[in-house]
Structures are given as C-alpha cells and as structure tokens.
Write a protein that holds these residues in place. Sequence first.
Motif, PDB file in Angstrom:
ATOM      1  N   TYR A 139       0.887  -1.246   0.133  1.00 50.13           N
ATOM      2  CA  TYR A 139      -0.048  -0.032  -0.075  1.00 50.13           C
ATOM      3  C   TYR A 139       0.879   1.246  -0.069  1.00 50.13           C
ATOM      4  O   TYR A 139       0.572   2.112  -0.607  1.00 50.13           O
ATOM      5  N   SER A 140       1.842   1.221   0.665  1.00 51.86           N
ATOM      6  CA  SER A 140       2.692   2.334   0.909  1.00 51.86           C
ATOM      7  C   SER A 140       3.900   2.405   0.141  1.00 51.86           C
ATOM      8  O   SER A 140       4.782   3.336   0.271  1.00 51.86           O
ATOM      9  N   THR A 141       3.832   1.656  -0.995  1.00 50.42           N
ATOM     10  CA  THR A 141       5.149   1.625  -1.835  1.00 50.42           C
ATOM     11  C   THR A 141       4.611   2.161  -3.141  1.00 50.42           C
ATOM     12  O   THR A 141       3.796   1.394  -3.709  1.00 50.42           O
ATOM     13  N   ILE A 142       5.135   2.886  -3.659  1.00 41.38           N
ATOM     14  CA  ILE A 142       4.521   3.724  -4.875  1.00 41.38           C
ATOM     15  C   ILE A 142       5.898   3.777  -5.715  1.00 41.38           C
ATOM     16  O   ILE A 142       6.682   4.491  -5.684  1.00 41.38           O
ATOM     17  N   ASP A 143       5.702   3.094  -6.879  1.00 43.61           N
ATOM     18  CA  ASP A 143       6.556   3.113  -8.118  1.00 43.61           C
ATOM     19  C   ASP A 143       8.135   2.795  -7.365  1.00 43.61           C
ATOM     20  O   ASP A 143       8.807   3.016  -7.682  1.00 43.61           O
ATOM     21  N   GLY A 144       7.902   1.566  -6.464  1.00 49.57           N
ATOM     22  CA  GLY A 144       8.986   0.991  -5.971  1.00 49.57           C
ATOM     23  C   GLY A 144       9.808   1.836  -4.817  1.00 49.57           C
ATOM     24  O   GLY A 144      10.778   1.251  -4.252  1.00 49.57           O
ATOM     25  N   ILE A 145       9.109   2.878  -4.365  1.00 52.89           N
ATOM     26  CA  ILE A 145       9.673   3.587  -3.358  1.00 52.89           C
ATOM     27  C   ILE A 145       8.765   3.804  -2.009  1.00 52.89           C
ATOM     28  O   ILE A 145       7.787   3.762  -2.138  1.00 52.89           O
ATOM     29  N   HIS A 146       9.380   3.500  -1.030  1.00 50.53           N
ATOM     30  CA  HIS A 146       8.536   3.124   0.250  1.00 50.53           C
ATOM     31  C   HIS A 146       8.492   4.478   1.184  1.00 50.53           C
ATOM     32  O   HIS A 146       9.308   5.351   1.141  1.00 50.53           O
ATOM     33  N   TYR A 147       7.211   4.728   1.525  1.00 52.21           N
ATOM     34  CA  TYR A 147       6.695   6.196   1.990  1.00 52.21           C
ATOM     35  C   TYR A 147       6.412   5.814   3.392  1.00 52.21           C
ATOM     36  O   TYR A 147       6.383   6.950   4.218  1.00 52.21           O
ATOM     37  N   GLY A 148       5.800   4.721   3.696  1.00 51.47           N
ATOM     38  CA  GLY A 148       5.337   4.396   5.178  1.00 51.47           C
ATOM     39  C   GLY A 148       5.674   3.553   5.825  1.00 51.47           C
ATOM     40  O   GLY A 148       6.257   2.577   5.366  1.00 51.47           O
ATOM     41  N   VAL A 149       5.714   3.514   7.196  1.00 54.01           N
ATOM     42  CA  VAL A 149       6.023   2.426   7.960  1.00 54.01           C
ATOM     43  C   VAL A 149       4.929   1.873   8.664  1.00 54.01           C
ATOM     44  O   VAL A 149       3.910   2.565   9.383  1.00 54.01           O
ATOM     45  N   PRO A 150       4.710   0.790   8.520  1.00 50.13           N
ATOM     46  CA  PRO A 150       3.339  -0.013   9.051  1.00 50.13           C
ATOM     47  C   PRO A 150       3.345   0.280  10.641  1.00 50.13           C
ATOM     48  O   PRO A 150       4.316   0.149  11.261  1.00 50.13           O
ATOM     49  N   VAL A 151       2.000   0.199  10.938  1.00 50.92           N
ATOM     50  CA  VAL A 151       1.698   0.260  12.435  1.00 50.92           C
ATOM     51  C   VAL A 151       1.046  -0.922  12.752  1.00 50.92           C
ATOM     52  O   VAL A 151       1.397  -1.678  13.676  1.00 50.92           O
ATOM     53  N   ASP A 152      -0.359  -0.857  12.248  1.00 51.66           N
ATOM     54  CA  ASP A 152      -1.284  -2.047  12.774  1.00 51.66           C
ATOM     55  C   ASP A 152      -1.402  -2.969  11.738  1.00 51.66           C
ATOM     56  O   ASP A 152      -1.326  -2.783  10.527  1.00 51.66           O
ATOM     57  N   ASN A 153      -1.861  -4.371  12.138  1.00 53.21           N
ATOM     58  CA  ASN A 153      -2.068  -5.220  11.336  1.00 53.21           C
ATOM     59  C   ASN A 153      -3.530  -5.582  11.013  1.00 53.21           C
ATOM     60  O   ASN A 153      -4.341  -5.670  11.837  1.00 53.21           O
ATOM     61  N   GLY A 154      -4.050  -5.697   9.710  1.00 54.83           N
ATOM     62  CA  GLY A 154      -5.218  -5.600   9.163  1.00 54.83           C
ATOM     63  C   GLY A 154      -5.700  -7.134   8.835  1.00 54.83           C
ATOM     64  O   GLY A 154      -6.698  -7.484   8.302  1.00 54.83           O
ATOM     65  N   THR A 155      -4.815  -8.155   9.119  1.00 54.87           N
ATOM     66  CA  THR A 155      -4.914  -9.467   8.772  1.00 54.87           C
ATOM     67  C   THR A 155      -6.204  -9.853   9.310  1.00 54.87           C
ATOM     68  O   THR A 155      -6.815  -9.804  10.376  1.00 54.87           O
ATOM     69  N   VAL A 156      -7.097 -10.490   8.350  1.00 52.55           N
ATOM     70  CA  VAL A 156      -8.359 -10.971   8.578  1.00 52.55           C
ATOM     71  C   VAL A 156      -8.145 -12.287   9.410  1.00 52.55           C
ATOM     72  O   VAL A 156      -7.452 -13.327   9.139  1.00 52.55           O
ATOM     73  N   VAL A 157      -9.175 -12.641  10.154  1.00 48.51           N
ATOM     74  CA  VAL A 157      -9.381 -13.845  11.030  1.00 48.51           C
ATOM     75  C   VAL A 157     -10.652 -14.397  10.955  1.00 48.51           C
ATOM     76  O   VAL A 157     -11.631 -13.575  10.659  1.00 48.51           O
ATOM     77  N   ALA A 158     -10.729 -15.533  10.910  1.00 52.18           N
ATOM     78  CA  ALA A 158     -12.021 -16.355  11.013  1.00 52.18           C
ATOM     79  C   ALA A 158     -12.205 -16.821  12.505  1.00 52.18           C
ATOM     80  O   ALA A 158     -11.508 -17.761  12.938  1.00 52.18           O
ATOM     81  N   SER A 313      -0.606   3.194   8.362  1.00 50.38           N
ATOM     82  CA  SER A 313       0.969   3.293   8.227  1.00 50.38           C
ATOM     83  C   SER A 313       1.277   4.920   8.717  1.00 50.38           C
ATOM     84  O   SER A 313       0.413   5.555   8.655  1.00 50.38           O
ATOM     85  N   LEU A 314       2.727   5.141   9.203  1.00 47.96           N
ATOM     86  CA  LEU A 314       3.142   6.579   9.526  1.00 47.96           C
ATOM     87  C   LEU A 314       3.901   6.918   8.311  1.00 47.96           C
ATOM     88  O   LEU A 314       4.562   6.309   7.826  1.00 47.96           O
ATOM     89  N   TYR A 315       3.684   8.354   8.050  1.00 48.93           N
ATOM     90  CA  TYR A 315       4.179   8.960   6.991  1.00 48.93           C
ATOM     91  C   TYR A 315       4.839  10.385   7.512  1.00 48.93           C
ATOM     92  O   TYR A 315       4.180  11.245   8.361  1.00 48.93           O
ATOM     93  N   ILE A 316       6.064  10.570   6.993  1.00 49.84           N
ATOM     94  CA  ILE A 316       6.845  11.648   7.288  1.00 49.84           C
ATOM     95  C   ILE A 316       6.190  13.048   6.000  1.00 49.84           C
ATOM     96  O   ILE A 316       6.329  12.791   4.916  1.00 49.84           O
ATOM     97  N   THR A 317       5.896  13.978   6.579  1.00 51.52           N
ATOM     98  CA  THR A 317       5.209  15.233   5.685  1.00 51.52           C
ATOM     99  C   THR A 317       6.431  16.284   5.274  1.00 51.52           C
ATOM    100  O   THR A 317       7.395  16.120   6.008  1.00 51.52           O
ATOM    101  N   ALA A 318       6.028  17.105   4.351  1.00 50.70           N
ATOM    102  CA  ALA A 318       7.314  17.887   3.790  1.00 50.70           C
ATOM    103  C   ALA A 318       7.295  18.972   4.817  1.00 50.70           C
ATOM    104  O   ALA A 318       8.342  19.680   4.569  1.00 50.70           O
TER     105      ALA A 318
END
Length: 433
Positions: A139-158, A313-318
């Motif tokens: 999600y946070s990798t655009i054109d091969g460039i990393h922008y965000g650091v993951p925080v929480d896990n959205g993995t689905v559980v049954a 995820s967490l992102y650093i702003t300009a």
Amino acid sequence: MGFRQKRVGALLLCGALLASLFSGCAEKEEKQQEMSHKLTVYVWDKNFNEPAMKAAEADYREHVDQEFSLEIETYLQSSDVEDVVTIAGSCGNYSTLPDIVLFQDHYIQRYIEDYPDAWIDLEDAGIDWSDFGEEKICYSTIDGIHYGVPVDNGTVVAAYRVDILEQCGYSISDLTGVTWQRFIEIGEDIYNKTGKYLLSADGELNDLPSIMLQAEGKSQFQRGEAYLSDNETMVEVINIIDEMLSHKVLYLAENWKEYTEETIGEDMVAGVINGNWILPTIQQVEENSGKWAITSLPTIKGEEGYASNGGSSLYITANCENIQLAKDFLAYTFGGSSETYDNALIDGGVITTCISAGKSDVYKRGVPYFNNIPIYAIIVDMSSHVPVVEQNQYHYKCREYVSKVVYDTSKKNISVQKALQTAQENLQYDMEQ
C-alpha cells in the motif's frame, strides 16, 4: 463527505491559512532549536493508535534519545486527519501539517498521487522491509519507493465459538481449510440446531466480498480499471454470499452499529470474519471468555485462505523540520522494535505486521478469552501469507457499490451479472472523473 467535496471546502480555507502563515514564520524559526528533539504526529482513536504512539515515544526516549518527546494530537476518526492533508494540499502549503501523520492504507496512494510534494520517502531510513508482510507494505510503496512505516495489522481472522461448534458436533478443524460449500453446510446445520447464524456482515458497507476475493488471490481492479462484471471469481463470491443468506448461514445487518452491537455484541452469531481489529468487539461479551478460537478463511477450492482488511501506516510530511530525527524514530520503533510493539499490543491492542517483533514472549502468550491460544503470534504469521493483489485508491468506493450488489441480488432478485455490471459502470465513471 466525498474526496471532491473535501477539496472544494479546502480551497475556501486557503486564504485564512495563507494569512496566518507570515505571522507564524518568526515564531517557527525561534522554536526550531528547541524542537530538535521533538516531533509532532497526528493520529486517530485514543484507545488504539494513541497508546501505540506513546509506547514508541517511551521506547525511543529510553534507548536512543533521553531528550526526545512526541507531541501527539489525536482526532476522532481517520477522515479528520485526511481533511487536514486535503486542506494543506489544496492550498499548496504544507506548513500546517505535523511532522508525521498516520494514514489509512487504502487511502494513501491517492494522496501521494494528488499531493506528491507533501511526503518524504523512506528509502534511506535503514528499515528492513523484508521483515514485514509483502501485502502490508504494498500500500505504501509507490513506483518502488517506500513512503510509510506499518503500524497495525489488518490481517483477517475467522473466529468461531468452539462451544457452539462442539454442541453441534464440530470442531475448529472442521472449519479450517474447507470450501465455502462445506462452510454453508455446517452453518445451516448450526442454525437449525441453535438458531444462531455462523456469520454476519455489515450490509451497508460490506467488507466480506473483498475479503473473500483476496483470499482467492484476486482483486476488484485490473490494470487500474474496475474489474467486477467480467471477474469470474467475483461472480462466484457473490453467488456464495447469496447462498449463505438464503440458507441462514449469513445475517446481513443494516449498518455497522447493528453488526457490532447486536449481531456480535448480543450473541446472535457463532462466528466472525473480519480484520483482527474486530477482536475487541468480540471480547466485550465477557461471559463468552474461553469460548472462542481463530483460524484461516474458507476458500472456493478448500485451501486455507488469507486476506487483509484495514490497517494504517505512518508517513513523514514535507513540513517536518528534522527529517533525519523522524526517520530514525520510525526506523527504530515501528521499523522493528519488539519493545514498541509489545507495549502497543498490551496498552492498545495494536498487532504488528513486523514478523520478527511478532516472535516476542508477549506475542507468544496465550490469550484467556481465546482458549489460551497465542492468537497474536498466529495473526502475525498469517499476515505473511496474505496474497498481494492489485490495490486502488477507490477501494472504499468500490465497497459501496459491491455492498449494493449483495443487497440487490439477495433482496431484489436482480441477477448477479446485471448487478455487477451496474456496479462496474458506476465505479469506472467515478474513477474517470
């Protein structure tokens, strides 16, 4: 409020923002020296994300920089943070932004596309990206460039009530690695014997179709276009959902409130399938402690299925004045610190997607509510198996249209093909505006 409406409203605020800019410049310059050990961050949810940020602050201060401080501004919901970025981006002035923002995974690509100058990439932050589930960082990798650091896990559980399964002659293994057809057979039997549905879903904003689709390794988008009516797997998913509804295996709630407070909260169901963030909702029914267990998803062919729903995820702003500090902070904490993730889990229920952090003793502990199973370690392992499928910034708009498909096919007798064709046309129209 839609994205386009937000931008119109944002433009009206630009004049006021620019007027305040000049008066704030001198004050900003004076504070630069004292803020050399300080970062600001915008998040939402005081019971979830705020404790996670406080855990990271304490970890970084103790082990890296004793003078470090993190100023956390917590909003009510994620859209509030999105509005702040929309206003700044529409004005072309990022001076109102904090150093770091928390952003929903499904929305960030659109904001990076619309406001490319608002974000700082993390390519030189020193983060081992291979330590995260590939699906999470896509999600946070655009054109091969990393922008965000993951925080929480959205993995689905049954998650299933093992006491109800046993009462009807089943166990958790009977719902692990099964076909949806077998799931329906078991669910119908459970309803006939207990009056409980095996599953429920929010009919207004239904996540189940996209969850089921991703578990098959398929997407609602193809090469940047809507992919619904010609998507054979999507057609099959809708047919399965309709069959679950007709056999009283699935209950379709009118909205989120009914889904969480009544179907889950009032014990109407014997199972729940959603992002793992639904677990606290399950745990609100204290008398059911020890009666739940989790496993993977059913699939069409009967293999164990994995999917994701939500996450941020967490992102650093300009506007960040000390980019190196921000990078170092994110890399040390959410980039892989077991201490950060352990305390984020203990204090806020935030589950990591960092694979190494998910192997700590805290994650290996059994959870009493879930039969003393180490569900958090299991969820982190599950996250590494979630298939990467094409993502799109119109994910939530697609969810609206597909939710209507489920309603129309099950309640109005409209054919699946016709309903999906209408949904595809409407979604494609929105994507082209």
